[in-house]
Design an enzyme around this catalytic site. Structure first.
Site, PDB file in Angstrom:
ATOM      1  N   HIS A  54     -21.350 -10.738  -5.225  1.00 59.57           N
ATOM      2  CA  HIS A  54     -20.635  -9.843  -4.714  1.00 59.57           C
ATOM      3  C   HIS A  54     -21.783  -9.012  -3.319  1.00 59.57           C
ATOM      4  O   HIS A  54     -22.630  -8.248  -3.733  1.00 59.57           O
ATOM      5  CB  HIS A  54     -20.875  -8.414  -5.678  1.00 59.57           C
ATOM      6  CG  HIS A  54     -20.181  -7.047  -5.509  1.00 59.57           C
ATOM      7  ND1 HIS A  54     -19.897  -6.492  -6.298  1.00 59.57           N
ATOM      8  CD2 HIS A  54     -19.492  -6.727  -4.727  1.00 59.57           C
ATOM      9  CE1 HIS A  54     -19.620  -5.255  -6.143  1.00 59.57           C
ATOM     10  NE2 HIS A  54     -19.380  -5.475  -4.372  1.00 59.57           N
TER      11      HIS A  54
ATOM     12  N   GLU B  99     -19.917  -8.003 -14.120  1.00 59.41           N
ATOM     13  CA  GLU B  99     -21.311  -8.860 -13.401  1.00 59.41           C
ATOM     14  C   GLU B  99     -22.389  -8.146 -13.166  1.00 59.41           C
ATOM     15  O   GLU B  99     -22.386  -7.547 -13.719  1.00 59.41           O
ATOM     16  CB  GLU B  99     -20.549  -7.734 -11.624  1.00 59.41           C
ATOM     17  CG  GLU B  99     -19.396  -8.284 -10.689  1.00 59.41           C
ATOM     18  CD  GLU B  99     -18.716  -7.515  -9.767  1.00 59.41           C
ATOM     19  OE1 GLU B  99     -20.619  -6.926  -9.203  1.00 59.41           O
ATOM     20  OE2 GLU B  99     -17.865  -7.792  -9.559  1.00 59.41           O
TER      21      GLU B  99
ATOM     22  N   ASP C 104       0.638  -1.315   0.047  1.00 61.75           N
ATOM     23  CA  ASP C 104      -0.548  -0.248  -0.149  1.00 61.75           C
ATOM     24  C   ASP C 104       0.767   1.585   0.181  1.00 61.75           C
ATOM     25  O   ASP C 104       1.402   1.288   0.764  1.00 61.75           O
ATOM     26  CB  ASP C 104      -1.418  -0.011   1.760  1.00 61.75           C
ATOM     27  CG  ASP C 104      -2.190   0.872   0.857  1.00 61.75           C
ATOM     28  OD1 ASP C 104      -1.574   2.241   0.546  1.00 61.75           O
ATOM     29  OD2 ASP C 104      -3.294   1.172   1.899  1.00 61.75           O
TER      30      ASP C 104
ATOM     31  N   ALA D  87     -20.699  -9.555   2.107  1.00 60.88           N
ATOM     32  CA  ALA D  87     -19.976  -9.608   3.530  1.00 60.88           C
ATOM     33  C   ALA D  87     -22.035  -8.338   3.689  1.00 60.88           C
ATOM     34  O   ALA D  87     -22.685  -8.063   4.663  1.00 60.88           O
ATOM     35  CB  ALA D  87     -19.777  -7.774   2.815  1.00 60.88           C
TER      36      ALA D  87
ATOM     37  N   ASP E 192     -15.190 -12.206  -4.517  1.00 65.33           N
ATOM     38  CA  ASP E 192     -16.502 -11.685  -4.578  1.00 65.33           C
ATOM     39  C   ASP E 192     -17.400 -11.008  -5.725  1.00 65.33           C
ATOM     40  O   ASP E 192     -18.083 -10.503  -5.626  1.00 65.33           O
ATOM     41  CB  ASP E 192     -16.887 -11.237  -2.962  1.00 65.33           C
ATOM     42  CG  ASP E 192     -18.335 -10.988  -2.056  1.00 65.33           C
ATOM     43  OD1 ASP E 192     -18.802 -11.402  -2.470  1.00 65.33           O
ATOM     44  OD2 ASP E 192     -18.130  -9.391  -2.011  1.00 65.33           O
TER      45      ASP E 192
ATOM     46  N   ALA F  18     -12.434  -7.076  -3.116  1.00 68.55           N
ATOM     47  CA  ALA F  18     -12.610  -5.372  -3.865  1.00 68.55           C
ATOM     48  C   ALA F  18     -13.706  -5.140  -4.791  1.00 68.55           C
ATOM     49  O   ALA F  18     -14.455  -4.797  -4.688  1.00 68.55           O
ATOM     50  CB  ALA F  18     -10.809  -4.905  -3.866  1.00 68.55           C
ATOM     51  N   ARG F  19     -12.841  -4.984  -5.811  1.00 74.16           N
ATOM     52  CA  ARG F  19     -13.121  -4.979  -7.217  1.00 74.16           C
ATOM     53  C   ARG F  19     -12.818  -5.886  -8.512  1.00 74.16           C
ATOM     54  O   ARG F  19     -11.221  -5.820  -8.147  1.00 74.16           O
ATOM     55  CB  ARG F  19     -13.279  -3.457  -7.981  1.00 74.16           C
ATOM     56  CG  ARG F  19     -13.861  -2.266  -6.412  1.00 74.16           C
ATOM     57  CD  ARG F  19     -15.673  -2.863  -7.037  1.00 74.16           C
ATOM     58  NE  ARG F  19     -16.235  -1.270  -6.669  1.00 74.16           N
ATOM     59  CZ  ARG F  19     -16.889  -1.713  -5.632  1.00 74.16           C
ATOM     60  NH1 ARG F  19     -16.912  -2.350  -4.224  1.00 74.16           N
ATOM     61  NH2 ARG F  19     -17.357  -0.357  -5.085  1.00 74.16           N
TER      62      ARG F  19
END
Length: 358
Positions: free
Chosen positions: A296, A277, A187, A299, A272, A247-248
């Site tokens: 997706h 999509e 990061d 969560a 996920d 994430a994406r």
């Protein structure tokens, strides 16, 4: 919902929250707090993939989940919203430049999503390491005797690599502590002292890919991170390693991942999110036993609903009181004369200091 008047603060809520019967599929997203504050709100009349000027004209704020916010959102809107409060942390479908030019704040809900997404990441990690998808199929298809072929990997003492060390990833670090995992992260925006305080070693992305037993993608999608995890970087991974993305989708080169899984270059994957999509029904990922998939929505819990909804509603209430809310992603707009003027109007109405809470 109260009656509309010229002096009221009016909020539109995107219609994608509703099912065909008009019920909010997310459950309680804390819209009752708007009622309690005397805020006039309603669901937008159209379920649309892109908010247009006609959808938002005259609204003071929009609380939204799926629709894109683009330059066309402001076309024909004589009085566009002051605030676009995103229900979630991603804003890759929001044209921040257009919002800033039109004096509109954009907020996200990292405080609401942090724990649910971190928990989802841990859930996915354990599911992949324990071959949950394959073992589920063995039972359903009467292949009980094949279970010896699917020995899993324990998490304790493994090295976990994080692509992104933002708030959600930092929460995951805490959840991983009981497993005594060694954590390395990429990061470039994380202060070294923050990583050190978490007990996380920062490294370049190639090092993370090469050293980790499990790589978890948790960064935002930007032009910088699109296909950050590509074929070359996947080739650096251990053959026993797994790759997860919470994430994406476009951060991972999906075609390269499919090939890596097909030839067993890596052990497995957990997704996920996808590049497109929903994924096509002939997508090879759907037939692979060494992949755990979620639409997706891993969560998607009552905790996420209340957390994201409460955070977005708090942003609305701050703006309604003439204040700049937390978690603004287009910070340049805060000094916009257009925004300052409209906030001042609200401040005068409520008697609160202009800009307080910024």
């Amino acid at each position: 919902m109260g009656a509309t008047s010229a002096t009221e603060f009016t909020v539109g809520v995107s219609r994608d929250f509703l099912d065909a019967d008009g019920r909010n599929v997310w459950g309680d997203i804390r819209l009752g707090e708007l009622d309690a504050a005397g805020i006039d709100w309603h669901y937008l009349p159209r379920d649309t993939g892109e908010l247009l000027g006609k959808d938002v004209d005259g609204l003071d704020a929009v609380l939204f989940a799926g629709p894109a916010v683009t330059a066309r959102t402001f076309e024909g809107a004589g009085r566009p919203p002051l605030l676009f409060a995103r229900f979630g942390v991603g804003y890759d479908t929001v044209d921040l430049g257009a919002c800033t030019r039109n004096g509109a704040l954009v907020t996200i809900t990292p405080d609401g999503a942090r724990r649910p997404v971190a928990t989802a990441a841990l859930t996915l990690l354990l599911a992949v390491l324990h071959n949950v998808t394959a073992k589920d199929r063995l039972v359903r298809e009467g292949r009980w005797a094949e279970k010896e072929q699917w020995m899993g990997l324990g998490l304790t003492g493994r090295r976990v690599g994080l692509i992104g060390l933002g708030n959600t990833a930092r929460d995951l670090v805490g959840l991983l502590r009981p497993f005594e995992a060694d954590i390395v992260a990429y990061d470039p925006y994380c202060p070294p002292e923050v990583a050190s305080g978490l007990g996380v070693r920062l490294a370049d992305v190639d090092t993370v890919m090469a050293e980790a037993d499990a790589v978890i993608v948790m960064c935002a999608l930007t032009e910088e991170t699109r296909h950050l995890v590509d074929a070359r970087r996947m080739s650096l991974m251990k053959p026993t390693a797994v790759l997860l993305n919470v994430a994406r989708g476009p951060i991972v080169d999906e075609a390269a991942l499919i090939e890596a899984l097909r030839v067993r270059r890596i052990r497995g994957a957990g997704l996920d999110v996808f590049e497109s999509e929903p994924p096509a029904l002939d997508n090879p990922l759907l037939g692979m036993d060494n992949v755990v998939l979620s639409p997706h929505a891993l969560a998607w819990t009552d905790e996420m609903s209340a957390g994201n909804g409460g955070s977005a509603v708090r942003a609305v209430l701050e703006v309604a009181a003439g204040r700049v809310p937390p978690f603004v992603v287009n910070r340049d707009v805060v000094d916009s004369p257009r925004l300052i003027g409209r906030l001042a109007e609200l401040t005068a109405r409520h008697g609160t200091p202009a800009g307080a809470g910024a």
